[in-house]
Enzyme design. Structure first.
Site, PDB file in Angstrom:
ATOM      1  N   ASN A  49       0.837  -1.198   0.000  1.00  0.00           N
ATOM      2  CA  ASN A  49       0.000   0.000   0.000  1.00  0.00           C
ATOM      3  C   ASN A  49       0.873   1.249   0.000  1.00  0.00           C
ATOM      4  OD1 ASN A  49       0.631  -0.823   2.655  1.00  0.00           O
ATOM      5  ND2 ASN A  49      -1.130   0.223   3.545  1.00  0.00           N
ATOM      6  N   GLU A  51       0.260   5.090   0.736  1.00  0.00           N
ATOM      7  CA  GLU A  51      -0.679   6.127   1.195  1.00  0.00           C
ATOM      8  C   GLU A  51      -0.209   7.506   0.761  1.00  0.00           C
ATOM      9  OE1 GLU A  51      -1.208   5.392   5.399  1.00  0.00           O
ATOM     10  OE2 GLU A  51      -2.365   3.573   4.985  1.00  0.00           O
ATOM     11  N   CYS A  60      -3.965   0.624  -2.662  1.00  0.00           N
ATOM     12  CA  CYS A  60      -3.889  -0.646  -1.924  1.00  0.00           C
ATOM     13  C   CYS A  60      -2.772  -1.532  -2.479  1.00  0.00           C
ATOM     14  CB  CYS A  60      -5.209  -1.399  -2.052  1.00  0.00           C
ATOM     15  SG  CYS A  60      -6.520  -0.754  -1.022  1.00  0.00           S
ATOM     16  N   GLU A  62      -2.929  -4.689  -3.249  1.00  0.00           N
ATOM     17  CA  GLU A  62      -3.406  -5.535  -4.348  1.00  0.00           C
ATOM     18  C   GLU A  62      -3.351  -4.776  -5.672  1.00  0.00           C
ATOM     19  OE1 GLU A  62      -4.782  -4.884  -1.447  1.00  0.00           O
ATOM     20  OE2 GLU A  62      -6.315  -6.322  -0.896  1.00  0.00           O
ATOM     21  N   CYS A  93     -10.195  -5.127   0.326  1.00  0.00           N
ATOM     22  CA  CYS A  93     -11.309  -4.179   0.424  1.00  0.00           C
ATOM     23  C   CYS A  93     -12.256  -4.383  -0.764  1.00  0.00           C
ATOM     24  CB  CYS A  93     -10.784  -2.741   0.449  1.00  0.00           C
ATOM     25  SG  CYS A  93     -10.215  -2.139  -1.153  1.00  0.00           S
ATOM     26  N   CYS A  96     -10.809  -3.560  -4.170  1.00  0.00           N
ATOM     27  CA  CYS A  96      -9.808  -4.535  -4.623  1.00  0.00           C
ATOM     28  C   CYS A  96     -10.456  -5.856  -5.027  1.00  0.00           C
ATOM     29  CB  CYS A  96      -8.733  -4.742  -3.560  1.00  0.00           C
ATOM     30  SG  CYS A  96      -7.563  -3.361  -3.547  1.00  0.00           S
TER      31      CYS A  96
HETATM   32  N1  THU Z   1      -5.258  -1.759   2.431  1.00  0.00           N
HETATM   33  C1  THU Z   1      -4.704  -2.489   1.410  1.00  0.00           C
HETATM   34  O1  THU Z   1      -3.588  -2.207   0.955  1.00  0.00           O
HETATM   35  N2  THU Z   1      -5.404  -3.548   0.946  1.00  0.00           N
HETATM   36  C2  THU Z   1      -6.626  -3.926   1.407  1.00  0.00           C
HETATM   37  O2  THU Z   1      -7.290  -4.734   0.802  1.00  0.00           O
HETATM   38  C3  THU Z   1      -7.121  -3.360   2.665  1.00  0.00           C
HETATM   39  C4  THU Z   1      -6.582  -2.011   2.969  1.00  0.00           C
HETATM   40  C5  THU Z   1      -4.532  -0.589   2.908  1.00  0.00           C
HETATM   41  C6  THU Z   1      -5.127   0.724   2.478  1.00  0.00           C
HETATM   42  C7  THU Z   1      -4.605   1.656   3.553  1.00  0.00           C
HETATM   43  O3  THU Z   1      -3.334   2.107   3.148  1.00  0.00           O
HETATM   44  C8  THU Z   1      -4.453   0.772   4.775  1.00  0.00           C
HETATM   45  O4  THU Z   1      -4.506  -0.561   4.311  1.00  0.00           O
HETATM   46  C9  THU Z   1      -5.524   0.991   5.817  1.00  0.00           C
HETATM   47  O5  THU Z   1      -6.788   0.901   5.267  1.00  0.00           O
END
Ligand code: THU
Length: 138
Positions: A49, A51, A60, A62, A93, A96
């Site tokens: 991920n 941010e 994300c 994925e 999520c 994704c």
């Molecule tokens: N996150 C992912 O990278 N993949 C997911 O499927 C769930 C959430 C990340 C997004 C964000 O940077 C952090 O987790 C908290 O939500």
């Protein structure tokens, strides 16, 4: 040469996700996620991920792994592993799930995991039942 066992294959996929997770940029949520996709060719593509100070601009793990697969010219997810530090396996999520669906088929498996080694493996139809996919467009 003997074929790699399914368990060894999944261990390698989670190891790749763990390696990618080390590079996660998650200064806001402090929730580092790694993902690894194995494609039709057997190659592994990873993502973490990333941010952003403008929160909705983050991406994300994925998403990164799938993009890397597509950049390499591949279009089929055999397996995808998602890994984070939580009491339960870290599930993709909603957005994704949709991204995975784009490159999934009936054999695709989604493997959620946590750092304690808990794992949950699901098929696409279990993760996103009745999804809107390629076949939904005329
Ligand atoms: N996150 C992912 O990278 N993949 C997911 O499927 C769930 C959430 C990340 C997004 C964000 O940077 C952090 O987790 C908290 O939500």
């Amino acid at each position: 040469m003997m074929e790699k066992s399914r368990a060894a294959e999944l261990d390698a996929l989670f190891a790749a996700a763990a390696e990618a997770r080390r590079n996660a940029h998650a200064p806001y949520s402090h929730f580092a996620v790694g993902a690894a996709v194995s494609s039709a060719s057997g190659r592994i593509y990873t993502g973490c991920n990333v941010e952003n100070a403008a929160y909705p601009s983050g991406s994300c793990a994925e998403q990164g792994a799938i993009a890397a697969m597509v950049v390499a010219g591949e279009r089929q997810i055999a397996d995808i592993a998602i890994l984070g530090d939580a009491p339960h396996p870290v599930m993709p999520c909603g957005a994704c799930r949709q991204r995975i669906l784009e490159f999934a088929d009936t054999r695709t498996q989604i493997h959620a995991g946590n750092m304690a080694g808990l794992r949950l493996s699901l098929r696409m139809e279990e993760l996103l039942p009745h999804g809107f996919g390629r076949d939904s467009l005329p």
